[in-house]
Motif scaffolding. Sequence first.
Motif, mmCIF file in Angstrom:
data_model
loop_
_atom_site.group_PDB
_atom_site.id
_atom_site.type_symbol
_atom_site.label_atom_id
_atom_site.label_comp_id
_atom_site.label_asym_id
_atom_site.label_seq_id
_atom_site.Cartn_x
_atom_site.Cartn_y
_atom_site.Cartn_z
ATOM 1 N N ASN A 105 9.876 6.311 6.905
ATOM 2 C CA ASN A 105 8.716 6.556 6.056
ATOM 3 C C ASN A 105 9.131 7.436 4.879
ATOM 4 O O ASN A 105 10.212 8.020 4.884
ATOM 5 N N THR A 106 8.270 7.537 3.887
ATOM 6 C CA THR A 106 8.486 8.445 2.760
ATOM 7 C C THR A 106 7.206 9.235 2.545
ATOM 8 O O THR A 106 6.152 8.650 2.309
ATOM 9 N N MET A 107 7.298 10.562 2.652
ATOM 10 C CA MET A 107 6.146 11.428 2.459
ATOM 11 C C MET A 107 6.319 12.202 1.155
ATOM 12 O O MET A 107 7.407 12.693 0.864
ATOM 13 N N THR A 113 4.518 15.313 -1.185
ATOM 14 C CA THR A 113 3.541 16.395 -1.267
ATOM 15 C C THR A 113 3.693 17.081 -2.612
ATOM 16 O O THR A 113 4.799 17.432 -3.006
ATOM 17 N N TRP A 148 -1.196 14.903 -1.542
ATOM 18 C CA TRP A 148 -0.116 14.333 -0.750
ATOM 19 C C TRP A 148 -0.362 12.846 -0.577
ATOM 20 O O TRP A 148 -1.482 12.354 -0.758
ATOM 21 N N SER A 149 0.684 12.148 -0.214
ATOM 22 C CA SER A 149 0.579 10.732 0.081
ATOM 23 C C SER A 149 1.814 10.321 0.872
ATOM 24 O O SER A 149 2.812 11.039 0.888
ATOM 25 N N SER A 150 1.724 9.188 1.514
ATOM 26 C CA SER A 150 2.885 8.648 2.220
ATOM 27 C C SER A 150 2.777 7.137 2.236
ATOM 28 O O SER A 150 1.716 6.569 1.955
ATOM 29 N N LYS A 153 7.258 0.361 5.514
ATOM 30 C CA LYS A 153 7.099 1.767 5.133
ATOM 31 C C LYS A 153 8.387 2.354 4.577
ATOM 32 O O LYS A 153 8.354 3.262 3.757
ATOM 33 N N ALA A 164 3.804 5.593 -3.065
ATOM 34 C CA ALA A 164 3.382 6.887 -2.517
ATOM 35 C C ALA A 164 3.475 7.981 -3.573
ATOM 36 O O ALA A 164 2.580 8.828 -3.688
#
Length: 130
Positions: free
Chosen positions: A29-31, A33, A44-46, A57, A66
Amino acid sequence: MAEKKILKKKVVKKSIAKGIVYISATFNNTMVTVTDEMGNAIAWSSAGALNFKGSKKSTPYAAQQAVEDALNKAKEHGIKEVGIKVQGPGSGRETAVKSIGAIEGIKVTFFKDITPLAHNGCRPPKRRRV
């Protein structure tokens, strides 16, 4: 019977000019902030929050989406200058950084890799004798 009053929480728009974008790119995943300079989260987003499921993802396209989502939310608070801190070995790293530079109205001030590196780490298991 009396009706219950539903209270909505009022969203306070802050006027923050400078901020830091933290990108955590894992293998799954990639988060993203966006914080102010003190470290308080603004947006924030992911990839998972944008309804990318499973192996999608971890794609660079999901990371780009994101970043754009998080920065559009942060623009509502007045973000104009950002620094970038990237962590992790994921495939969305490079695309996420490039997409920040492509967004209009946002100036990148610095770039830093904050991936933790082991300085030798734990002792490995003993050698296998066959």
